[in-house]
Design a protein around this motif. Structure first.
Motif, PDB file in Angstrom:
ATOM      1  N   SER A   1     -14.742 -13.329  13.005  1.00  0.00           N
ATOM      2  CA  SER A   1     -13.521 -12.889  13.680  1.00  0.00           C
ATOM      3  C   SER A   1     -12.322 -13.744  13.291  1.00  0.00           C
ATOM      4  CB  SER A   1     -13.722 -12.921  15.199  1.00  0.00           C
ATOM      5  OG  SER A   1     -14.754 -12.034  15.594  1.00  0.00           O
TER       6      SER A   1
ATOM      7  N   CYS B   1     -12.408 -19.924  19.159  1.00  0.00           N
ATOM      8  CA  CYS B   1     -13.471 -19.065  18.645  1.00  0.00           C
ATOM      9  C   CYS B   1     -14.107 -19.657  17.393  1.00  0.00           C
ATOM     10  CB  CYS B   1     -12.901 -17.676  18.361  1.00  0.00           C
ATOM     11  SG  CYS B   1     -14.148 -16.441  17.927  1.00  0.00           S
TER      12      CYS B   1
ATOM     13  N   TYR C   1     -20.012 -10.390   9.812  1.00  0.00           N
ATOM     14  CA  TYR C   1     -20.264  -9.477  10.930  1.00  0.00           C
ATOM     15  C   TYR C   1     -21.629  -8.810  10.768  1.00  0.00           C
ATOM     16  CZ  TYR C   1     -15.604  -9.472  13.117  1.00  0.00           C
ATOM     17  OH  TYR C   1     -14.463  -9.814  13.794  1.00  0.00           O
TER      18      TYR C   1
END
Length: 231
Positions: free
Chosen positions: A47, A75, A201
């Protein structure tokens, strides 16, 4: 990350054991062990990488990437660093080292943009022309680190090998772009960063989506293992 999907070593899934009581009416006992931290680390990395890479290619005309600072600290930095610490608890040295290293990378990268850290803002006046070379050296170090992770991942899964391969190309292009102060090469690095993010991902999804919780399984592509000849 390494096999980051394999990092559980059989210890991350929920297990059921029969209660230590006699008789057919004994109820099953639900035993929970440490969960697999790999999806958290991979999604956090993906991300943050995707966001910065989109800015590197100037998506929607955005040229000021400072909004990525919060993402890089919380994050890409914090969550990924936590995933790395839990990989240590799981006994996965590769995953622990990789997640912790890139968590530290994102935190250190964010500090460049924070005025109170006096890093990015220090390149003014007589040393203003040194900033691109300084950032290039920063990226060169991570290009070397990533290459080592790429070599270490060659017997894990195709997803991880591809992840580190394209991440290393991303660092290489961004490094060259900074040294040459070339916008086109820098944008090319952003393009490879986007590709790297989607591979991450996929790797995270293949570790998260298992037979325990889904009918859909994403193959990660196990690499051939070394054959041991009989003595």
């Amino acid at each position: 990350m390494a096999d980051i999907e394999k990092a559980d070593n059989g210890h991350h899934h929920d297990r059921y054991a029969t209660a230590a009581t006699a008789g057919p009416a004994a109820a099953p006992t639900h035993l929970r062990t440490i969960a697999n931290p790999a999806p958290l680390g991979l999604f956090s990395f993906a991300s943050t990488t995707l966001m910065l890479s989109l800015f590197n290619v100037n998506v929607k005309g955005v040229t000021n990437a400072n909004i990525v600072v919060g993402m890089a600290i919380a994050c890409g930095g914090g969550a990924q660093l936590l995933a790395g610490m839990w990989e240590f608890a799981c006994g996965n040295t590769f995953g622990a080292t990789a997640f912790s290293s890139y968590g530290a990378f994102w935190i250190s990268y964010a500090l460049i943009f924070i005025p109170g850290a006096n890093i990015g803002v220090s390149y003014t006046g007589d040393v203003a022309d040194q900033e691109h070379n300084a950032v290039g050296v920063f990226l060169m170090v991570w290009f070397i680190v990533t290459f080592i992770f790429f070599i270490a991942s060659l017997r894990s899964t195709m997803a991880l090998v591809a992840l580190f391969f394209f991440l290393d190309i991303t660092f290489l292009l961004l490094m060259i772009g900074e040294f040459m102060n070339n916008v086109s090469i820098h944008k090319a690095g952003g393009g490879f960063g986007i590709l790297t993010a989607f591979i991450a991902y996929y790797a995270g999804a293949s570790a998260l989506i298992t037979h325990d919780n889904s009918f859909v399984i994403l193959p990660s592509g196990n690499m051939p293992k070394r054959r041991v000849s009989p003595a």
